[in-house]
Enzyme design. Structure first.
Site, PDB file in Angstrom:
ATOM      1  N   GLY A 124       0.837  -1.216   0.000  1.00  9.84           N
ATOM      2  CA  GLY A 124       0.000   0.000   0.000  1.00  9.84           C
ATOM      3  C   GLY A 124       0.861   1.250   0.000  1.00  9.84           C
ATOM      4  N   GLY A 125       2.043   1.163  -0.610  1.00  9.63           N
ATOM      5  CA  GLY A 125       3.010   2.270  -0.580  1.00  9.63           C
ATOM      6  C   GLY A 125       2.579   3.493  -1.361  1.00  9.63           C
ATOM      7  N   SER A 126       1.582   3.347  -2.231  1.00  7.71           N
ATOM      8  CA  SER A 126       1.124   4.509  -3.006  1.00  7.71           C
ATOM      9  C   SER A 126      -0.053   5.214  -2.349  1.00  7.71           C
ATOM     10  CB  SER A 126       0.704   4.046  -4.415  1.00  7.71           C
ATOM     11  OG  SER A 126      -0.181   2.947  -4.305  1.00  7.71           O
ATOM     12  N   TYR A 183     -15.566  -4.407   6.745  1.00 11.56           N
ATOM     13  CA  TYR A 183     -14.213  -3.890   7.020  1.00 11.56           C
ATOM     14  C   TYR A 183     -13.792  -4.275   8.444  1.00 11.56           C
ATOM     15  CZ  TYR A 183     -10.708  -0.010   7.217  1.00 11.56           C
ATOM     16  OH  TYR A 183      -9.577   0.767   7.330  1.00 11.56           O
ATOM     17  N   HIS A 198     -12.911   9.632   2.847  1.00  7.52           N
ATOM     18  CA  HIS A 198     -13.188  10.002   4.235  1.00  7.52           C
ATOM     19  C   HIS A 198     -13.598  11.477   4.284  1.00  7.52           C
ATOM     20  CE1 HIS A 198     -10.917   6.303   5.333  1.00  7.52           C
ATOM     21  NE2 HIS A 198     -11.830   6.287   6.283  1.00  7.52           N
ATOM     22  N   LYS A 213     -14.957  19.181  -1.922  1.00  3.18           N
ATOM     23  CA  LYS A 213     -16.256  19.857  -2.110  1.00  3.18           C
ATOM     24  C   LYS A 213     -16.124  21.367  -1.911  1.00  3.18           C
ATOM     25  CE  LYS A 213     -18.939  15.799  -0.999  1.00  3.18           C
ATOM     26  NZ  LYS A 213     -19.662  15.011  -0.025  1.00  3.18           N
TER      27      LYS A 213
END
Ligand code: NAP
Ligand code: GDP
Length: 316
Positions: free
Chosen positions: A11-13, A135, A178, A186
């Site tokens: 998940g390094g990116s 999750y 999140h 937004k």
């Protein structure tokens, strides 16, 4: 030169992976790169970790001694509600070579009905909130797996529990992100297009947020020095919990958005709060300095504006 530690970061990116890479390269103090450490940051292009073969190939190629396991399907409240089965399918396969693995849980995996503040001992005490049970159960099993690896093989696999993370390289998608990256995007569009800025829910729920670069330092400390199998909560203190309205106000200020904004109370609020105790962390690191919330929001907003074309916004 031989490397004592070959550390791969899955998940390094992502948000947290990029922050760890940044701290390893830029921190001039004790969190920066150390002699004898080789850091490898992986993305899904290096192999899909849901596949046993691809995972094995990665371990054969790099022969890691340490793993920071971040890769996961990640999303905010609304994405968690939509894709529960996808969130349940998480996958972790570890080679015998590995001396230490640090995996990543989350405060949203704790029981829905609980006493506050929550602490590390309460993970398995009752069902999670219905909005993210996929999750939550997948993440809880990482803790079960770590204990089993230790009992059977003596492996030092552990996990950390961050609260809501935000910062540069976040997922700024309008629906699936999140709250902080979602609202930054937004507010940015509202300012640019002179359209209304609408915050989902009532604005009353409360959260503890951690800046990704602070979390990165703590991850590096856990990898090098934390020796327990049991998880550790990585969070700002209880007094630093803020409401979603506080978040919107901080973003409006950082964005220099001059108009007023509204709440769409037809949208879900999710859990009202999940206040976590960082007592265990403070026992280990009493002097750790967290970046003030407003400074961290400001840096994230500036990063987003500067990197709008390449940021993960759902448009690319
Ligand atoms: P993120 O920005 O969404 O990044 C996810 C990373 O996982 C990306 O590098 C992605 O690679 C990789 N990935 C996803 N599926 C994969 C697969 N099947 N095979 C290989 N790699 C895969 O996530 P994050 O926010 O940095 O989260 C990191 C960790 O922190 C996760 O374990 C998450 O559960 C945990 N956490 C996050 C938060 C939060 O608020 N963000 C809070 C608590 C805990 P590509 O870029 O190539 O797709
Ligand atoms: P959580 O901390 O796991 O619940 O996840 P989020 O980071 O998605 O935060 C959800 C809270 O922020 C809920 O109270 C939402 O109603 C509120 N919220 C307000 N606007 C947004 C938005 O644009 N995106 C998201 N994800 N949440 C929002």
């Amino acid at each position: 030169m031989t490397q004592d530690k070959v550390i791969i970061v899955t998940g390094g990116s992502g948000l947290v992976g990029k922050a760890i890479e940044w701290v390893i390269e830029n921190d001039k103090g004790k969190f920066g790169k150390m002699e004898g450490e080789k850091w490898i940051f992986l993305t899904s292009k290096d192999g899909d970790l849901r596949s046993v073969e691809a995972t094995r190939a990665i371990f054969d190629k790099y022969n890691p001694t340490h793993v920071i396991h971040l890769a996961a399907l990640v999303g905010g409240l609304f994405k968690n509600m939509k894709y529960k089965l996808d969130f349940l399918r998480d996958n972790l396969l570890i080679n015998d070579n590995v001396k230490k693995v640090v995996s990543c849980l989350s405060t949203c995996i704790f029981p829905d009905k609980t006493t506050y503040p929550i602490d590390e001992t309460m993970i398995h005490n009752g069902p999670p909130h219905d909005s993210n049970f996929g999750y939550a159960y997948a993440k809880r099993l990482i803790d079960a797996q770590n204990k089993a690896y230790y009992d059977q093989f003596g492996d030092k696999f552990t996990s950390v529990i961050p609260t809501n993370v935000f910062g540069p390289h976040d997922n700024y998608d309008l629906q699936d992100s999140h709250v902080i990256p979602g609202l930054i995007h937004k507010c940015y569009l509202a300012k640019k297009n002179k359209t209304p800025f609408v915050v989902a829910g009532t604005g009353k729920p409360r959260r503890q947020f951690i800046y990704s670069r602070d979390l990165a330092k703590l991850f590096i400390w856990v990898l090098r020095e934390y020796d327990e199998i049991d998880p550790i909560i990585l969070s700002v203190g209880e007094k630093d919990e803020v409401s979603i309205k506080d978040v919107a106000d901080a973003i409006v200020k950082a964005m220099d958005f001059k108009e007023s904004y509204t709440f769409d109370t037809t949208k879900a609020d999710g859990q009202y709060k999940k206040t976590a105790s960082n007592d265990k962390l403070l026992k280990y690191l009493p002097d750790f300095e967290f970046t003030p919330f407003e400074t961290a929001v400001k840096e994230s907003v500036e990063w987003f504006i500067q990197n709008y074309d390449s940021a993960r916004t759902g448009k690319n």
